[in-house]
Design an enzyme around this catalytic site. Structure first.
Site, short mmCIF file in Angstrom:
data_model
loop_
_atom_site.label_atom_id
_atom_site.label_comp_id
_atom_site.label_asym_id
_atom_site.label_seq_id
_atom_site.Cartn_x
_atom_site.Cartn_y
_atom_site.Cartn_z
N GLY A 47 0.81 -1.18 0.32
CA GLY A 47 0.10 -0.49 -0.30
C GLY A 47 0.61 1.41 -0.22
O GLY A 47 2.22 1.06 0.61
N GLY A 49 -0.24 4.18 0.08
CA GLY A 49 -1.39 5.19 0.56
C GLY A 49 -0.90 5.86 1.13
O GLY A 49 0.43 6.41 1.72
N SER A 50 -1.54 6.68 2.47
CA SER A 50 -1.73 7.56 3.45
C SER A 50 -0.60 6.86 4.57
O SER A 50 0.50 7.20 4.83
CB SER A 50 -2.61 7.87 4.71
OG SER A 50 -3.21 8.82 3.33
N ALA A 51 -1.37 5.78 4.49
CA ALA A 51 -0.56 4.43 6.07
C ALA A 51 0.85 4.05 5.65
O ALA A 51 1.75 4.27 5.92
CB ALA A 51 -1.45 4.01 6.11
N CYS A 202 -13.39 8.11 6.65
CA CYS A 202 -14.52 9.38 6.90
C CYS A 202 -15.80 8.56 7.20
O CYS A 202 -15.84 9.85 6.16
CB CYS A 202 -13.65 10.34 6.12
SG CYS A 202 -14.23 12.47 6.73
N CYS A 386 -12.27 13.75 12.91
CA CYS A 386 -13.21 14.11 11.71
C CYS A 386 -13.02 15.53 11.42
O CYS A 386 -14.12 16.71 11.96
CB CYS A 386 -14.56 13.30 12.30
SG CYS A 386 -15.22 13.75 10.31
#
Ligand code: UQ1
Length: 454
Positions: A47, A49-51, A202, A386
Protein backbone atom coordinates in the site's frame (compact mmCIF):
# COMPACT_ATOMS: atom_id res chain seq x y z
CA UNK A 1 -21.61 0.32 11.13
CA UNK A 2 -19.08 3.00 11.80
CA UNK A 3 -20.52 3.87 15.17
CA UNK A 4 -20.60 0.29 16.35
CA UNK A 5 -17.06 -0.30 15.08
CA UNK A 6 -15.85 2.07 17.75
CA UNK A 7 -15.00 -0.12 20.70
CA UNK A 8 -17.61 0.18 23.39
CA UNK A 9 -15.13 -0.21 26.21
CA UNK A 10 -11.79 1.39 26.89
CA UNK A 11 -8.88 -0.52 25.45
CA UNK A 12 -7.81 -3.35 27.78
CA UNK A 13 -4.14 -2.39 27.65
CA UNK A 14 -2.82 -5.60 29.20
CA UNK A 15 -3.72 -7.62 26.13
CA UNK A 16 -1.49 -5.48 23.98
CA UNK A 17 1.83 -6.74 25.13
CA UNK A 18 0.98 -10.21 26.29
CA UNK A 19 1.53 -11.92 22.99
CA UNK A 20 -0.56 -15.07 22.53
CA UNK A 21 1.52 -18.23 22.64
CA UNK A 22 0.04 -19.34 19.37
CA UNK A 23 1.61 -16.42 17.54
CA UNK A 24 4.46 -17.26 15.19
CA UNK A 25 7.83 -16.20 16.51
CA UNK A 26 9.87 -17.42 13.56
CA UNK A 27 10.33 -14.22 11.68
CA UNK A 28 12.91 -12.09 13.42
CA UNK A 29 16.11 -10.49 12.24
CA UNK A 30 17.58 -13.97 12.05
CA UNK A 31 15.01 -15.35 9.61
CA UNK A 32 16.75 -16.96 6.63
CA UNK A 33 16.07 -15.66 3.12
CA UNK A 34 13.20 -17.45 1.44
CA UNK A 35 14.51 -19.65 -1.33
CA UNK A 36 11.34 -19.54 -3.42
CA UNK A 37 11.14 -15.74 -3.45
CA UNK A 38 12.22 -13.77 -6.50
CA UNK A 39 13.23 -10.89 -4.23
CA UNK A 40 13.85 -10.63 -0.51
CA UNK A 41 13.35 -7.54 1.62
CA UNK A 42 13.59 -6.80 5.31
CA UNK A 43 10.17 -5.14 5.28
CA UNK A 44 7.51 -5.28 2.59
CA UNK A 45 4.82 -2.58 2.87
CA UNK A 46 1.69 -3.30 0.88
CA UNK A 47 0.00 0.00 0.00
CA UNK A 48 1.30 3.40 -1.07
CA UNK A 49 -1.54 5.39 0.46
CA UNK A 50 -1.49 7.53 3.60
CA UNK A 51 -0.62 4.63 5.91
CA UNK A 52 1.87 2.86 3.65
CA UNK A 53 3.88 5.97 2.82
CA UNK A 54 3.93 7.32 6.37
CA UNK A 55 5.06 3.95 7.74
CA UNK A 56 7.69 3.11 5.14
CA UNK A 57 9.28 6.56 5.37
CA UNK A 58 9.24 6.46 9.18
CA UNK A 59 11.07 3.13 8.94
CA UNK A 60 13.58 4.58 6.48
CA UNK A 61 14.27 7.61 8.68
CA UNK A 62 15.48 5.38 11.51
CA UNK A 63 18.67 5.01 9.45
CA UNK A 64 18.64 1.25 9.98
CA UNK A 65 17.88 0.29 6.39
CA UNK A 66 19.99 0.16 3.24
CA UNK A 67 19.02 0.46 -0.41
CA UNK A 68 16.06 -1.85 -1.23
CA UNK A 69 15.81 -3.28 2.31
CA UNK A 70 12.33 -1.75 2.34
CA UNK A 71 9.80 -2.35 -0.42
CA UNK A 72 6.46 -0.73 -1.28
CA UNK A 73 3.84 -2.55 -3.31
CA UNK A 74 0.99 -0.64 -4.97
CA UNK A 75 -0.56 -0.85 -8.44
CA UNK A 76 -1.65 2.82 -8.48
CA UNK A 77 -0.27 5.47 -10.78
CA UNK A 78 -1.50 8.34 -8.60
CA UNK A 79 -1.53 9.10 -4.89
CA UNK A 80 -4.57 11.18 -3.95
CA UNK A 81 -5.10 13.44 -0.97
CA UNK A 82 -8.58 12.08 -0.41
CA UNK A 83 -9.55 14.30 2.55
CA UNK A 84 -9.50 17.13 -0.04
CA UNK A 85 -12.27 15.61 -2.15
CA UNK A 86 -14.94 17.03 0.21
CA UNK A 87 -13.58 20.47 -0.58
CA UNK A 88 -13.69 19.69 -4.32
CA UNK A 89 -17.37 18.85 -3.75
CA UNK A 90 -17.82 22.34 -2.33
CA UNK A 91 -16.01 24.01 -5.24
CA UNK A 92 -13.11 25.01 -2.98
CA UNK A 93 -10.30 22.97 -4.55
CA UNK A 94 -9.40 21.43 -7.90
CA UNK A 95 -9.08 17.66 -7.88
CA UNK A 96 -6.01 17.79 -10.12
CA UNK A 97 -4.17 19.71 -7.40
CA UNK A 98 -4.75 16.93 -4.87
CA UNK A 99 -2.87 14.16 -6.64
CA UNK A 100 0.76 13.36 -7.32
CA UNK A 101 2.38 10.49 -9.22
CA UNK A 102 2.84 7.80 -6.56
CA UNK A 103 6.36 7.09 -7.81
CA UNK A 104 7.38 10.70 -7.10
CA UNK A 105 6.48 10.27 -3.41
CA UNK A 106 8.57 7.14 -2.86
CA UNK A 107 12.13 7.69 -1.63
CA UNK A 108 14.73 6.35 -4.11
CA UNK A 109 16.20 4.19 -1.33
CA UNK A 110 13.03 2.09 -1.41
CA UNK A 111 12.19 -0.63 -3.89
CA UNK A 112 8.85 0.16 -5.54
CA UNK A 113 6.75 -2.61 -7.06
CA UNK A 114 4.09 -0.86 -9.10
CA UNK A 115 1.84 -3.92 -9.05
CA UNK A 116 -1.06 -5.42 -7.13
CA UNK A 117 -1.08 -8.32 -4.68
CA UNK A 118 -2.47 -11.69 -5.70
CA UNK A 119 -1.95 -13.53 -2.43
CA UNK A 120 -0.39 -13.53 1.01
CA UNK A 121 1.40 -16.68 2.23
CA UNK A 122 2.26 -15.71 5.82
CA UNK A 123 3.35 -19.24 6.74
CA UNK A 124 6.15 -18.87 4.18
CA UNK A 125 6.74 -15.12 4.66
CA UNK A 126 5.79 -14.51 1.02
CA UNK A 127 3.69 -12.04 -0.92
CA UNK A 128 2.72 -12.99 -4.47
CA UNK A 129 2.30 -10.05 -6.83
CA UNK A 130 -0.30 -9.88 -9.59
CA UNK A 131 2.45 -10.62 -12.13
CA UNK A 132 3.28 -13.85 -10.25
CA UNK A 133 6.56 -12.67 -8.71
CA UNK A 134 7.08 -13.65 -5.10
CA UNK A 135 8.50 -11.29 -2.49
CA UNK A 136 10.06 -12.63 0.69
CA UNK A 137 10.03 -10.56 3.86
CA UNK A 138 11.08 -10.57 7.50
CA UNK A 139 8.30 -8.17 8.45
CA UNK A 140 5.13 -7.40 6.49
CA UNK A 141 2.97 -4.27 6.75
CA UNK A 142 -0.47 -4.54 5.13
CA UNK A 143 -1.99 -1.14 4.38
CA UNK A 144 -3.77 -1.25 1.03
CA UNK A 145 -6.89 0.66 2.16
CA UNK A 146 -10.41 -0.46 1.35
CA UNK A 147 -12.30 -1.08 -1.81
CA UNK A 148 -15.18 1.09 -3.02
CA UNK A 149 -17.93 -1.13 -4.32
CA UNK A 150 -20.15 1.08 -6.47
CA UNK A 151 -21.99 -1.88 -7.98
CA UNK A 152 -23.39 -2.91 -4.58
CA UNK A 153 -26.00 -0.18 -5.04
CA UNK A 154 -28.07 -1.12 -8.08
CA UNK A 155 -28.05 1.51 -10.82
CA UNK A 156 -25.48 3.69 -9.06
CA UNK A 157 -22.53 3.11 -11.44
CA UNK A 158 -24.68 4.05 -14.44
CA UNK A 159 -26.18 7.11 -12.71
CA UNK A 160 -22.73 8.35 -11.68
CA UNK A 161 -21.30 7.82 -15.16
CA UNK A 162 -24.14 9.73 -16.89
CA UNK A 163 -22.85 13.30 -17.33
CA UNK A 164 -26.42 14.66 -17.47
CA UNK A 165 -27.62 13.08 -14.22
CA UNK A 166 -27.63 14.97 -10.94
CA UNK A 167 -26.13 11.95 -9.18
CA UNK A 168 -22.61 12.32 -7.83
CA UNK A 169 -20.20 11.35 -5.07
CA UNK A 170 -17.22 12.90 -3.33
CA UNK A 171 -15.90 9.37 -2.77
CA UNK A 172 -14.17 9.01 -6.15
CA UNK A 173 -11.68 10.97 -8.23
CA UNK A 174 -13.92 10.69 -11.31
CA UNK A 175 -17.03 12.02 -9.61
CA UNK A 176 -15.90 14.43 -6.88
CA UNK A 177 -15.99 17.44 -9.20
CA UNK A 178 -19.42 16.44 -10.50
CA UNK A 179 -20.73 17.16 -7.00
CA UNK A 180 -20.28 20.92 -7.23
CA UNK A 181 -21.55 20.97 -10.84
CA UNK A 182 -24.80 19.32 -9.78
CA UNK A 183 -25.12 21.61 -6.74
CA UNK A 184 -24.77 24.67 -8.97
CA UNK A 185 -27.27 23.28 -11.50
CA UNK A 186 -30.07 22.52 -9.05
CA UNK A 187 -32.59 25.37 -9.01
CA UNK A 188 -35.44 23.65 -7.19
CA UNK A 189 -36.58 20.25 -5.98
CA UNK A 190 -35.47 17.64 -3.51
CA UNK A 191 -31.83 16.94 -2.77
CA UNK A 192 -30.98 13.70 -0.98
CA UNK A 193 -27.59 13.00 0.62
CA UNK A 194 -26.92 9.41 1.64
CA UNK A 195 -24.64 7.51 3.99
CA UNK A 196 -24.57 3.71 3.87
CA UNK A 197 -24.88 1.21 6.68
CA UNK A 198 -21.58 -0.58 7.11
CA UNK A 199 -17.97 0.51 6.99
CA UNK A 200 -17.02 3.74 5.23
CA UNK A 201 -13.88 5.80 5.28
CA UNK A 202 -14.36 9.11 7.04
CA UNK A 203 -17.84 8.66 8.47
CA UNK A 204 -18.36 12.43 8.59
CA UNK A 205 -17.72 13.08 4.91
CA UNK A 206 -21.24 12.21 3.66
CA UNK A 207 -22.73 15.05 5.67
CA UNK A 208 -19.87 17.46 4.92
CA UNK A 209 -20.98 17.32 1.27
CA UNK A 210 -24.50 18.17 2.40
CA UNK A 211 -23.59 21.07 4.69
CA UNK A 212 -21.57 22.75 1.94
CA UNK A 213 -24.36 22.31 -0.63
CA UNK A 214 -26.94 23.63 1.85
CA UNK A 215 -24.84 26.71 2.49
CA UNK A 216 -24.35 27.27 -1.26
CA UNK A 217 -28.10 27.13 -1.90
CA UNK A 218 -28.84 29.30 1.13
CA UNK A 219 -26.46 32.01 -0.05
CA UNK A 220 -28.03 31.79 -3.55
CA UNK A 221 -31.51 32.23 -2.02
CA UNK A 222 -32.66 28.80 -3.16
CA UNK A 223 -32.72 27.21 0.29
CA UNK A 224 -34.88 28.70 3.00
CA UNK A 225 -34.41 26.68 6.20
CA UNK A 226 -37.70 25.30 7.59
CA UNK A 227 -39.75 27.40 5.11
CA UNK A 228 -42.35 25.34 3.21
CA UNK A 229 -41.91 27.64 0.18
CA UNK A 230 -38.16 26.87 -0.05
CA UNK A 231 -37.40 26.05 -3.71
CA UNK A 232 -34.93 23.36 -2.61
CA UNK A 233 -35.65 20.77 0.08
CA UNK A 234 -32.95 18.63 1.67
CA UNK A 235 -32.96 15.16 3.23
CA UNK A 236 -30.10 13.27 4.88
CA UNK A 237 -30.68 9.54 4.47
CA UNK A 238 -28.33 7.49 6.58
CA UNK A 239 -28.06 3.81 7.32
CA UNK A 240 -27.11 4.76 10.89
CA UNK A 241 -29.48 5.64 13.74
CA UNK A 242 -27.82 9.01 14.47
CA UNK A 243 -25.92 11.83 12.74
CA UNK A 244 -22.51 10.63 14.04
CA UNK A 245 -21.02 7.75 16.01
CA UNK A 246 -19.76 9.86 18.93
CA UNK A 247 -22.54 11.18 21.19
CA UNK A 248 -20.89 14.54 21.93
CA UNK A 249 -20.62 15.51 18.25
CA UNK A 250 -23.78 13.74 17.20
CA UNK A 251 -25.87 15.93 19.54
CA UNK A 252 -24.48 19.10 17.96
CA UNK A 253 -24.96 17.83 14.41
CA UNK A 254 -28.52 16.78 15.20
CA UNK A 255 -29.15 20.28 16.54
CA UNK A 256 -27.79 21.76 13.28
CA UNK A 257 -29.92 19.39 11.22
CA UNK A 258 -33.09 20.46 12.99
CA UNK A 259 -32.19 24.16 13.02
CA UNK A 260 -31.48 24.06 9.31
CA UNK A 261 -34.67 22.20 8.39
CA UNK A 262 -32.98 19.10 6.97
CA UNK A 263 -35.20 16.04 6.96
CA UNK A 264 -33.55 13.12 8.77
CA UNK A 265 -34.13 9.68 7.30
CA UNK A 266 -32.36 7.46 9.82
CA UNK A 267 -31.73 3.75 9.29
CA UNK A 268 -32.30 4.31 5.57
CA UNK A 269 -29.68 2.43 3.60
CA UNK A 270 -29.55 3.23 -0.13
CA UNK A 271 -29.87 0.00 -2.13
CA UNK A 272 -30.85 1.16 -5.63
CA UNK A 273 -31.16 4.15 -7.95
CA UNK A 274 -33.95 3.62 -10.48
CA UNK A 275 -35.52 5.55 -13.38
CA UNK A 276 -32.91 8.27 -12.98
CA UNK A 277 -34.80 9.97 -10.15
CA UNK A 278 -35.77 7.43 -7.52
CA UNK A 279 -33.72 6.32 -4.55
CA UNK A 280 -34.68 3.02 -2.97
CA UNK A 281 -33.75 2.46 0.67
CA UNK A 282 -33.81 -0.54 2.98
CA UNK A 283 -35.31 0.86 6.18
CA UNK A 284 -34.90 -0.49 9.70
CA UNK A 285 -34.15 -3.95 10.95
CA UNK A 286 -36.65 -5.63 8.63
CA UNK A 287 -35.18 -3.77 5.61
CA UNK A 288 -38.56 -2.46 4.56
CA UNK A 289 -38.34 -0.87 1.09
CA UNK A 290 -38.81 2.90 0.97
CA UNK A 291 -38.69 4.85 -2.32
CA UNK A 292 -38.04 8.58 -2.53
CA UNK A 293 -37.91 10.80 -5.59
CA UNK A 294 -35.00 13.15 -5.94
CA UNK A 295 -33.82 15.96 -8.16
CA UNK A 296 -30.24 15.72 -6.87
CA UNK A 297 -28.61 12.72 -5.21
CA UNK A 298 -25.28 12.67 -3.42
CA UNK A 299 -24.55 8.98 -2.96
CA UNK A 300 -21.94 7.33 -0.79
CA UNK A 301 -21.08 3.87 -2.09
CA UNK A 302 -20.65 0.72 -0.05
CA UNK A 303 -17.09 -0.08 0.98
CA UNK A 304 -15.31 -3.19 2.17
CA UNK A 305 -11.99 -4.98 2.37
CA UNK A 306 -10.10 -5.79 -0.82
CA UNK A 307 -10.66 -9.40 -1.93
CA UNK A 308 -6.95 -10.21 -1.66
CA UNK A 309 -7.07 -9.27 2.03
CA UNK A 310 -10.47 -10.73 2.81
CA UNK A 311 -9.63 -14.08 1.22
CA UNK A 312 -6.23 -14.33 2.92
CA UNK A 313 -5.16 -16.00 6.17
CA UNK A 314 -4.51 -12.51 7.58
CA UNK A 315 -8.19 -11.52 7.71
CA UNK A 316 -10.70 -11.61 10.51
CA UNK A 317 -14.31 -12.62 9.89
CA UNK A 318 -15.20 -9.20 8.53
CA UNK A 319 -12.32 -9.40 6.07
CA UNK A 320 -9.99 -6.84 7.66
CA UNK A 321 -6.39 -7.56 8.66
CA UNK A 322 -6.81 -9.02 12.12
CA UNK A 323 -4.54 -6.98 14.38
CA UNK A 324 -4.37 -6.20 18.07
CA UNK A 325 -6.29 -2.97 18.85
CA UNK A 326 -3.32 -1.55 20.73
CA UNK A 327 -0.10 -2.89 19.18
CA UNK A 328 -1.25 -3.11 15.49
CA UNK A 329 0.40 -6.54 15.37
CA UNK A 330 -1.37 -9.41 13.65
CA UNK A 331 -3.14 -11.66 16.10
CA UNK A 332 -1.95 -14.66 14.09
CA UNK A 333 1.52 -13.81 12.76
CA UNK A 334 4.04 -11.92 14.88
CA UNK A 335 5.80 -10.45 11.84
CA UNK A 336 2.65 -9.03 10.23
CA UNK A 337 1.27 -5.54 10.94
CA UNK A 338 -1.53 -3.39 9.70
CA UNK A 339 -2.76 0.19 9.93
CA UNK A 340 -5.23 2.39 8.12
CA UNK A 341 -8.47 1.42 6.44
CA UNK A 342 -7.50 -2.22 5.76
CA UNK A 343 -6.86 -2.95 9.42
CA UNK A 344 -9.30 -4.32 11.96
CA UNK A 345 -8.47 -1.41 14.33
CA UNK A 346 -11.94 -0.55 15.64
CA UNK A 347 -11.87 3.19 15.06
CA UNK A 348 -13.10 5.62 12.43
CA UNK A 349 -11.08 5.27 9.22
CA UNK A 350 -9.26 8.57 8.61
CA UNK A 351 -5.84 9.99 7.72
CA UNK A 352 -5.77 11.49 11.22
CA UNK A 353 -6.04 7.99 12.70
CA UNK A 354 -2.97 6.99 10.71
CA UNK A 355 -0.91 9.82 12.24
CA UNK A 356 -1.32 8.04 15.58
CA UNK A 357 -1.18 4.44 14.34
CA UNK A 358 1.99 4.71 12.23
CA UNK A 359 4.51 5.59 15.00
CA UNK A 360 3.16 2.79 17.22
CA UNK A 361 3.35 0.26 14.41
CA UNK A 362 6.88 1.30 13.45
CA UNK A 363 8.18 1.15 17.01
CA UNK A 364 6.62 -2.25 17.66
CA UNK A 365 7.78 -3.67 14.34
CA UNK A 366 11.39 -2.62 15.02
CA UNK A 367 11.30 -4.13 18.52
CA UNK A 368 10.00 -7.38 17.07
CA UNK A 369 12.65 -7.36 14.36
CA UNK A 370 15.27 -7.03 17.09
CA UNK A 371 13.76 -9.96 18.97
CA UNK A 372 12.70 -7.72 21.86
CA UNK A 373 9.39 -7.69 23.71
CA UNK A 374 6.97 -4.86 22.94
CA UNK A 375 6.92 -1.92 25.33
CA UNK A 376 3.73 -1.53 27.36
CA UNK A 377 3.54 2.17 26.49
CA UNK A 378 3.69 1.66 22.72
CA UNK A 379 -0.05 1.32 22.34
CA UNK A 380 -2.50 2.94 19.92
CA UNK A 381 -5.40 4.45 21.86
CA UNK A 382 -7.83 4.63 18.93
CA UNK A 383 -7.18 8.31 18.18
CA UNK A 384 -8.98 9.55 15.09
CA UNK A 385 -10.38 12.84 13.92
CA UNK A 386 -13.02 14.22 11.62
CA UNK A 387 -12.76 17.89 10.69
CA UNK A 388 -16.46 18.29 9.92
CA UNK A 389 -17.24 21.19 7.59
CA UNK A 390 -20.62 22.52 8.73
CA UNK A 391 -20.76 25.51 6.33
CA UNK A 392 -18.35 27.60 4.21
CA UNK A 393 -15.83 28.97 6.69
CA UNK A 394 -16.67 26.72 9.67
CA UNK A 395 -15.47 23.35 10.90
CA UNK A 396 -16.40 21.26 13.93
CA UNK A 397 -13.16 19.43 14.81
CA UNK A 398 -14.20 16.04 16.17
CA UNK A 399 -11.26 14.20 17.76
CA UNK A 400 -11.79 11.04 19.76
CA UNK A 401 -10.33 7.69 20.78
CA UNK A 402 -11.64 4.19 21.40
CA UNK A 403 -15.02 4.15 23.07
CA UNK A 404 -16.03 7.39 21.32
CA UNK A 405 -14.27 9.34 24.07
CA UNK A 406 -13.40 12.89 22.96
CA UNK A 407 -9.67 13.67 22.94
CA UNK A 408 -9.48 17.23 21.70
CA UNK A 409 -6.03 18.67 20.95
CA UNK A 410 -7.04 22.34 21.20
CA UNK A 411 -9.18 21.73 24.26
CA UNK A 412 -6.16 20.22 25.98
CA UNK A 413 -3.81 23.09 25.12
CA UNK A 414 -6.12 26.10 24.95
CA UNK A 415 -9.37 25.05 26.61
CA UNK A 416 -11.31 25.37 23.34
CA UNK A 417 -14.40 23.17 23.11
CA UNK A 418 -14.13 21.71 19.62
CA UNK A 419 -17.83 20.88 19.30
CA UNK A 420 -18.41 24.52 18.35
CA UNK A 421 -17.84 25.02 14.59
CA UNK A 422 -15.01 27.56 14.13
CA UNK A 423 -13.23 29.48 11.40
CA UNK A 424 -9.75 28.53 12.67
CA UNK A 425 -10.59 24.83 12.25
CA UNK A 426 -11.82 25.55 8.71
CA UNK A 427 -8.38 26.91 7.83
CA UNK A 428 -6.78 23.94 9.55
CA UNK A 429 -8.83 21.65 7.31
CA UNK A 430 -8.56 23.64 4.07
CA UNK A 431 -5.01 25.00 4.25
CA UNK A 432 -2.89 23.52 7.04
CA UNK A 433 -3.71 19.79 6.81
CA UNK A 434 -3.18 19.44 3.02
CA UNK A 435 0.15 21.26 3.43
CA UNK A 436 1.36 19.24 6.38
CA UNK A 437 0.22 16.01 4.73
CA UNK A 438 2.11 16.59 1.50
CA UNK A 439 5.26 18.06 3.01
CA UNK A 440 5.60 15.98 6.15
CA UNK A 441 3.13 13.15 6.68
CA UNK A 442 3.89 11.15 3.52
CA UNK A 443 7.60 11.70 4.23
CA UNK A 444 7.30 10.19 7.69
CA UNK A 445 7.82 13.35 9.75
CA UNK A 446 4.30 14.17 10.99
CA UNK A 447 2.61 12.59 13.99
CA UNK A 448 -0.71 14.49 13.96
CA UNK A 449 -1.60 15.99 17.35
CA UNK A 450 1.88 15.04 18.60
CA UNK A 451 3.37 17.36 15.96
CA UNK A 452 6.51 16.94 13.88
CA UNK A 453 8.84 14.03 14.42
CA UNK A 454 12.46 13.46 13.42
C1 UQ1 B 1 -3.91 15.27 10.98
O1 UQ1 B 1 -2.74 15.23 11.34
C2 UQ1 B 1 -4.27 14.82 9.68
O2 UQ1 B 1 -3.33 14.35 8.81
C3 UQ1 B 1 -2.51 15.24 8.16
C4 UQ1 B 1 -5.61 14.86 9.28
O3 UQ1 B 1 -5.92 14.33 8.08
C5 UQ1 B 1 -6.13 15.11 6.99
C6 UQ1 B 1 -6.62 15.36 10.14
O4 UQ1 B 1 -7.78 15.40 9.77
C7 UQ1 B 1 -6.25 15.82 11.47
C8 UQ1 B 1 -7.31 16.37 12.34
C9 UQ1 B 1 -4.93 15.74 11.89
C10 UQ1 B 1 -4.55 16.09 13.30
C11 UQ1 B 1 -3.82 17.36 13.43
C12 UQ1 B 1 -4.03 18.26 14.41
C13 UQ1 B 1 -3.15 19.46 14.44
C14 UQ1 B 1 -5.08 18.13 15.42
Amino acid sequence: MMCTRIASAAYPGARAFVTPQSIRRLATATAPPVASAAHNHKVVVVGGGSAGLAIVHQLLRTGRFSQDDLAVVDPAEWHHYQPGWTLVGGGLKKKEDLRQPLKSLIDPKLKFYNDGVRAFSPEDNLVTLSNGDKLGYEQLVVAPGISINYANIKGLPEALADPDSLVSSIYGYETCDKVFNTVQKLQKGTAIFTQPAGVVKCAGAPQKAMWLALDHWKRAGRYLPSDPSSPIKIAFATGLPTMFGVPKYSAKLEELRQERGVEGLFQHDLVAVVDGNKAVFAHGADKQQVTREFDLLHAVPKMGPHAFVKDSPLANEAGFVDVDDGTTQSRKYANVWSAGDASSLPTSKTAAAITAQAPVLVRNLLRTMDGQALEPESIYDGYTSCPLVTEYGKVLLAEFKYGGVPQETFNRWFGIDQVEPRRAFYHLKKDFLPWVYQNYMVKGTWAGPKGWKR
